[in-house]
Design an enzyme around this catalytic site. Sequence first.
Site, PDB file in Angstrom:
ATOM      1  N   ALA A  68       0.851  -1.196   0.000  1.00  0.00           N
ATOM      2  CA  ALA A  68       0.000   0.000   0.000  1.00  0.00           C
ATOM      3  C   ALA A  68       0.887   1.247   0.000  1.00  0.00           C
ATOM      4  O   ALA A  68       1.254   1.762   1.050  1.00  0.00           O
ATOM      5  CB  ALA A  68      -0.922  -0.002   1.220  1.00  0.00           C
ATOM      6  N   GLY A 109      33.603  18.709 -11.063  1.00  0.00           N
ATOM      7  CA  GLY A 109      33.983  17.735 -10.027  1.00  0.00           C
ATOM      8  C   GLY A 109      33.571  18.196  -8.639  1.00  0.00           C
ATOM      9  O   GLY A 109      33.171  17.385  -7.787  1.00  0.00           O
ATOM     10  N   GLU A 134       4.590  12.253  -0.574  1.00  0.00           N
ATOM     11  CA  GLU A 134       3.364  13.085  -0.689  1.00  0.00           C
ATOM     12  C   GLU A 134       2.675  12.878  -2.038  1.00  0.00           C
ATOM     13  O   GLU A 134       2.134  13.812  -2.613  1.00  0.00           O
ATOM     14  CB  GLU A 134       3.695  14.581  -0.520  1.00  0.00           C
ATOM     15  CG  GLU A 134       4.038  14.999   0.878  1.00  0.00           C
ATOM     16  CD  GLU A 134       2.823  15.239   1.783  1.00  0.00           C
ATOM     17  OE1 GLU A 134       1.709  15.431   1.253  1.00  0.00           O
ATOM     18  OE2 GLU A 134       3.003  15.210   3.012  1.00  0.00           O
TER      19      GLU A 134
HETATM   20  C1  LIG Z   1      11.851  10.161   1.784  1.00  0.00           C
HETATM   21  C2  LIG Z   1      10.517   9.472   1.951  1.00  0.00           C
HETATM   22  C3  LIG Z   1       9.793   9.691   3.086  1.00  0.00           C
HETATM   23  C4  LIG Z   1       8.563   9.016   3.293  1.00  0.00           C
HETATM   24  N1  LIG Z   1       7.902   9.202   4.457  1.00  0.00           N
HETATM   25  C5  LIG Z   1       6.731   8.550   4.662  1.00  0.00           C
HETATM   26  C6  LIG Z   1       6.023   8.703   5.901  1.00  0.00           C
HETATM   27  O1  LIG Z   1       6.467   9.420   6.815  1.00  0.00           O
HETATM   28  N2  LIG Z   1       4.851   8.022   6.074  1.00  0.00           N
HETATM   29  C7  LIG Z   1       4.333   7.218   5.098  1.00  0.00           C
HETATM   30  O2  LIG Z   1       3.253   6.662   5.310  1.00  0.00           O
HETATM   31  N3  LIG Z   1       4.991   7.023   3.922  1.00  0.00           N
HETATM   32  C8  LIG Z   1       6.178   7.676   3.678  1.00  0.00           C
HETATM   33  N4  LIG Z   1       6.866   7.490   2.501  1.00  0.00           N
HETATM   34  C9  LIG Z   1       6.354   6.548   1.535  1.00  0.00           C
HETATM   35  C10 LIG Z   1       5.788   7.230   0.299  1.00  0.00           C
HETATM   36  O3  LIG Z   1       4.574   7.862   0.619  1.00  0.00           O
HETATM   37  C11 LIG Z   1       5.648   6.137  -0.774  1.00  0.00           C
HETATM   38  O4  LIG Z   1       6.953   5.730  -1.138  1.00  0.00           O
HETATM   39  C12 LIG Z   1       4.892   6.651  -1.994  1.00  0.00           C
HETATM   40  O5  LIG Z   1       3.527   6.844  -1.683  1.00  0.00           O
HETATM   41  C13 LIG Z   1       4.993   5.670  -3.162  1.00  0.00           C
HETATM   42  O6  LIG Z   1       4.617   4.379  -2.782  1.00  0.00           O
HETATM   43  P1  LIG Z   1       5.581   3.143  -3.121  1.00  0.00           P
HETATM   44  O7  LIG Z   1       6.945   3.462  -2.648  1.00  0.00           O
HETATM   45  O8  LIG Z   1       4.933   1.914  -2.627  1.00  0.00           O
HETATM   46  O9  LIG Z   1       5.652   3.111  -4.709  1.00  0.00           O
HETATM   47  P2  LIG Z   1       4.603   2.366  -5.677  1.00  0.00           P
HETATM   48  O10 LIG Z   1       3.221   2.666  -5.283  1.00  0.00           O
HETATM   49  O11 LIG Z   1       5.014   0.942  -5.810  1.00  0.00           O
HETATM   50  O12 LIG Z   1       4.921   3.100  -7.046  1.00  0.00           O
HETATM   51  C14 LIG Z   1       6.140   2.883  -7.758  1.00  0.00           C
HETATM   52  C15 LIG Z   1       6.165   3.832  -8.948  1.00  0.00           C
HETATM   53  O13 LIG Z   1       5.063   3.523  -9.820  1.00  0.00           O
HETATM   54  C16 LIG Z   1       4.275   4.683 -10.005  1.00  0.00           C
HETATM   55  N5  LIG Z   1       2.876   4.291 -10.102  1.00  0.00           N
HETATM   56  C17 LIG Z   1       2.117   3.704  -9.155  1.00  0.00           C
HETATM   57  N6  LIG Z   1       0.876   3.491  -9.607  1.00  0.00           N
HETATM   58  C18 LIG Z   1       0.838   3.970 -10.869  1.00  0.00           C
HETATM   59  C19 LIG Z   1      -0.156   4.040 -11.878  1.00  0.00           C
HETATM   60  N7  LIG Z   1      -1.414   3.626 -11.644  1.00  0.00           N
HETATM   61  N8  LIG Z   1       0.156   4.570 -13.065  1.00  0.00           N
HETATM   62  C20 LIG Z   1       1.417   5.029 -13.300  1.00  0.00           C
HETATM   63  N9  LIG Z   1       2.400   4.988 -12.400  1.00  0.00           N
HETATM   64  C21 LIG Z   1       2.124   4.454 -11.193  1.00  0.00           C
HETATM   65  C22 LIG Z   1       4.542   5.563  -8.801  1.00  0.00           C
HETATM   66  O14 LIG Z   1       4.287   6.909  -9.100  1.00  0.00           O
HETATM   67  C23 LIG Z   1       6.009   5.292  -8.550  1.00  0.00           C
HETATM   68  O15 LIG Z   1       6.782   6.084  -9.418  1.00  0.00           O
HETATM   69  C24 LIG Z   1       8.076   8.153   2.297  1.00  0.00           C
HETATM   70  C25 LIG Z   1       8.837   7.950   1.123  1.00  0.00           C
HETATM   71  C26 LIG Z   1      10.041   8.595   0.956  1.00  0.00           C
HETATM   72  C27 LIG Z   1      10.819   8.351  -0.321  1.00  0.00           C
END
Ligand SMILES: Cc1cc2nc3c(=O)[nH]c(=O)nc-3n(C[C@H](O)[C@H](O)[C@H](O)COP(=O)(O)OP(=O)(O)OC[C@H]3O[C@@H](n4cnc5c(N)ncnc54)[C@H](O)[C@@H]3O)c2cc1C
Length: 379
Positions: free
Chosen positions: A128, A339, A362
């Site tokens: 999720a 560099g 976000e």
């Molecule tokens: C520095 C950092 C801080 C964070 N802090 C928090 C936090 O404090 N609390 C929290 O709850 N979460 C946090 N997160 C998690 C973040 O919210 C998730 O990483 C983000 O929502 C993406 O989810 P995922 O990593 O599972 O990627 P996925 O959902 O697996 O997506 C992978 C890629 O596929 C793309 N994608 C997904 N679905 C589609 C679609 N239908 N069509 C086209 N492209 C798609 C996405 O845009 C992404 O580029 C953090 C992440 C980072 C990197």
Amino acid sequence: MKLEPEYELLRDNLRKFTRKELDPWVNTIEEKGEVPAEVVDLLARHGYLGMRLDTSLGGAGAGLFAYCLTLEEFSRSHRIFTLIVLGTSGLAAISIARHGTPAQRQKYLPGMVQGKIASSFALTEPDAGSDPAGMKTHARKVDGGWLLNGGKHYISNGHRADFVVVMAVTNPDKRAGGRVSAFLVDRGIPGFSVPRVERTMASDSIQLAELTFKDCLLPDDALLGQPGAGFGMAMESLVDGRMSVACSCIGAADRLLEMSVAHAKLRQTFGKPLATRQAIQWMLADSAVELRAARALTYDTIRRVEAGEDTGTAPSMCKLYCSEMVGRIADRAVQIHGGMGMVRSCPVERFYRDVRSYRIGEGPSEIQRMIIARDLVGK
Ligand SMILES: Cc1cc2nc3c(=O)[nH]c(=O)nc-3n(C[C@H](O)[C@H](O)[C@H](O)COP(=O)(O)OP(=O)(O)OC[C@H]3O[C@@H](n4cnc5c(N)ncnc54)[C@H](O)[C@@H]3O)c2cc1C
């Protein structure tokens, strides 16, 4: 970009404060990989913690523009300063302020504003991320409370938080509204553990934790708001969240462009400063245009939010454009520094790594594009 007199004054004061009080801490933060308690205390004493909270709750009652300008200016120094401010005016704090009982507000908010209580917000799970419908963490009503089971990952500051706002499924029969509830989970409660902390490509002060909940018995008063109100709370903070990312990107881009211009004027190759070469000038010009466009779009949207207008998908446009704009400006800044742009002693290198995640957290770029496009073509 010229602002109204009161915001010009605010920006000047923020810039002075950042240079005098925050910049001197950057090297220590990088060396230690964490934020010294003195820094949190400093931000608390100057009223930057809980900025968006009402004054009756100990906050500063800041409007969106003042808040965003603060993030913009702090972001010129180090991203971590913006995250500390956000941690006390973001989803966790605002949800407690809006939906918490008097006892919940009293338990958490004064400590957050004083920098004594650190929080995290936990939504993301292995299944999720962009699509929270795959959430498996669940809480079941039992005698005397709720039994929480499941796990979260990529949670900013999750290993250092005194409490975590955890989103969990409480009504699996529902699809979206009513399915998920928010819980206030204190560190140290039996069954709550942090099995792993991930270092990222960004500063070591920004680490992501994995959280596990195994038969965690939460008291009844750990429920925040009504059962099933979890997603609604997350939606309420979307505009603030997207605009705060946009402004943090603008601040970082502004500093990167400033460093790029200064370096181009100073560095001589083949007997002349880099700044006299068209290849370099065009990179600087492109960065200046994109930064100005980002500011115009973002400030206009903030003003419309503050005026109570329906801004539609504009906050998504701001988040998308600014997070991609700062990536391009960081890339050009590294190129212009040569560099030097790659070595740890040069701030450009740190900014380049730190700004990458703005396109993911976000709501990633693809999800923002999806929101904007759906509005154009219909679902
Ligand atoms: C520095 C950092 C801080 C964070 N802090 C928090 C936090 O404090 N609390 C929290 O709850 N979460 C946090 N997160 C998690 C973040 O919210 C998730 O990483 C983000 O929502 C993406 O989810 P995922 O990593 O599972 O990627 P996925 O959902 O697996 O997506 C992978 C890629 O596929 C793309 N994608 C997904 N679905 C589609 C679609 N239908 N069509 C086209 N492209 C798609 C996405 O845009 C992404 O580029 C953090 C992440 C980072 C990197």
